[in-house]
Write a protein that holds these residues in place. Structure first.
Motif, mmCIF file in Angstrom:
data_model
loop_
_atom_site.group_PDB
_atom_site.id
_atom_site.type_symbol
_atom_site.label_atom_id
_atom_site.label_comp_id
_atom_site.label_asym_id
_atom_site.label_seq_id
_atom_site.Cartn_x
_atom_site.Cartn_y
_atom_site.Cartn_z
ATOM 1 N N GLU A 26 0.829 -1.210 0.000
ATOM 2 C CA GLU A 26 0.000 0.000 0.000
ATOM 3 C C GLU A 26 0.858 1.254 0.000
ATOM 4 O O GLU A 26 0.553 2.230 -0.693
ATOM 5 C CB GLU A 26 -0.922 0.016 1.209
ATOM 6 C CG GLU A 26 -2.101 -0.921 1.082
ATOM 7 C CD GLU A 26 -3.102 -0.700 2.186
ATOM 8 O OE1 GLU A 26 -4.065 0.063 1.971
ATOM 9 O OE2 GLU A 26 -2.905 -1.280 3.269
ATOM 10 N N ASP A 29 2.356 1.614 -3.467
ATOM 11 C CA ASP A 29 1.331 2.083 -4.411
ATOM 12 C C ASP A 29 1.099 3.577 -4.237
ATOM 13 O O ASP A 29 1.030 4.329 -5.213
ATOM 14 C CB ASP A 29 0.014 1.330 -4.212
ATOM 15 C CG ASP A 29 0.086 -0.123 -4.658
ATOM 16 O OD1 ASP A 29 1.063 -0.509 -5.337
ATOM 17 O OD2 ASP A 29 -0.851 -0.873 -4.310
ATOM 18 N N TRP A 30 0.976 4.034 -2.982
ATOM 19 C CA TRP A 30 0.758 5.458 -2.695
ATOM 20 C C TRP A 30 1.947 6.273 -3.192
ATOM 21 O O TRP A 30 1.772 7.324 -3.817
ATOM 22 C CB TRP A 30 0.551 5.644 -1.184
ATOM 23 C CG TRP A 30 0.140 7.025 -0.806
ATOM 24 C CD1 TRP A 30 -1.136 7.506 -0.681
ATOM 25 C CD2 TRP A 30 1.013 8.132 -0.491
ATOM 26 N NE1 TRP A 30 -1.103 8.824 -0.315
ATOM 27 C CE2 TRP A 30 0.198 9.241 -0.191
ATOM 28 C CE3 TRP A 30 2.389 8.272 -0.433
ATOM 29 C CZ2 TRP A 30 0.721 10.478 0.158
ATOM 30 C CZ3 TRP A 30 2.920 9.513 -0.092
ATOM 31 C CH2 TRP A 30 2.084 10.594 0.199
ATOM 32 N N ARG A 68 -4.227 -4.345 -0.035
ATOM 33 C CA ARG A 68 -4.861 -3.882 -1.254
ATOM 34 C C ARG A 68 -6.046 -4.780 -1.575
ATOM 35 O O ARG A 68 -6.070 -5.938 -1.181
ATOM 36 C CB ARG A 68 -3.855 -3.912 -2.397
ATOM 37 C CG ARG A 68 -2.753 -2.885 -2.216
ATOM 38 C CD ARG A 68 -1.667 -3.054 -3.203
ATOM 39 N NE ARG A 68 -0.809 -4.120 -2.695
ATOM 40 C CZ ARG A 68 0.265 -4.570 -3.286
ATOM 41 N NH1 ARG A 68 0.634 -4.069 -4.424
ATOM 42 N NH2 ARG A 68 0.985 -5.519 -2.768
#
Length: 71
Positions: A26, A29-30, A68
């Motif tokens: 996560e 991804d951010w 996710r």
């Protein structure tokens, strides 16, 4: 200093944290979505966002979804 960044003094403390694969995913991804150069910078930004939200009265969810979404 680029627009939107702030200096908060010299960094003299090192923290060590353990994350599971979903938590790290996560963050990565951010970081990619927001085009952050380093993982450390992304984590500092996420901490700042959380602290600022807390100061504005945003309460943490009782159960935060971890990981996710599964396809």
């Amino acid at each position: 200093m680029t627009e939107g960044t702030q200096t908060r003094g010299k960094r003299t403390e090192r923290l060590q944290i353990m994350l599971n694969d979903d938590e790290l995913g996560e963050i990565e991804d951010w970081r990619f979505i927001h085009r952050v150069n380093s993982r450390s910078s992304a984590i500092r930004m996420l901490i700042r966002l959380g602290l600022d939200a807390s100061k504005q009265g945003v309460k943490p969810a009782e159960e935060l979804p971890l990981g996710r979404p599964k396809p």
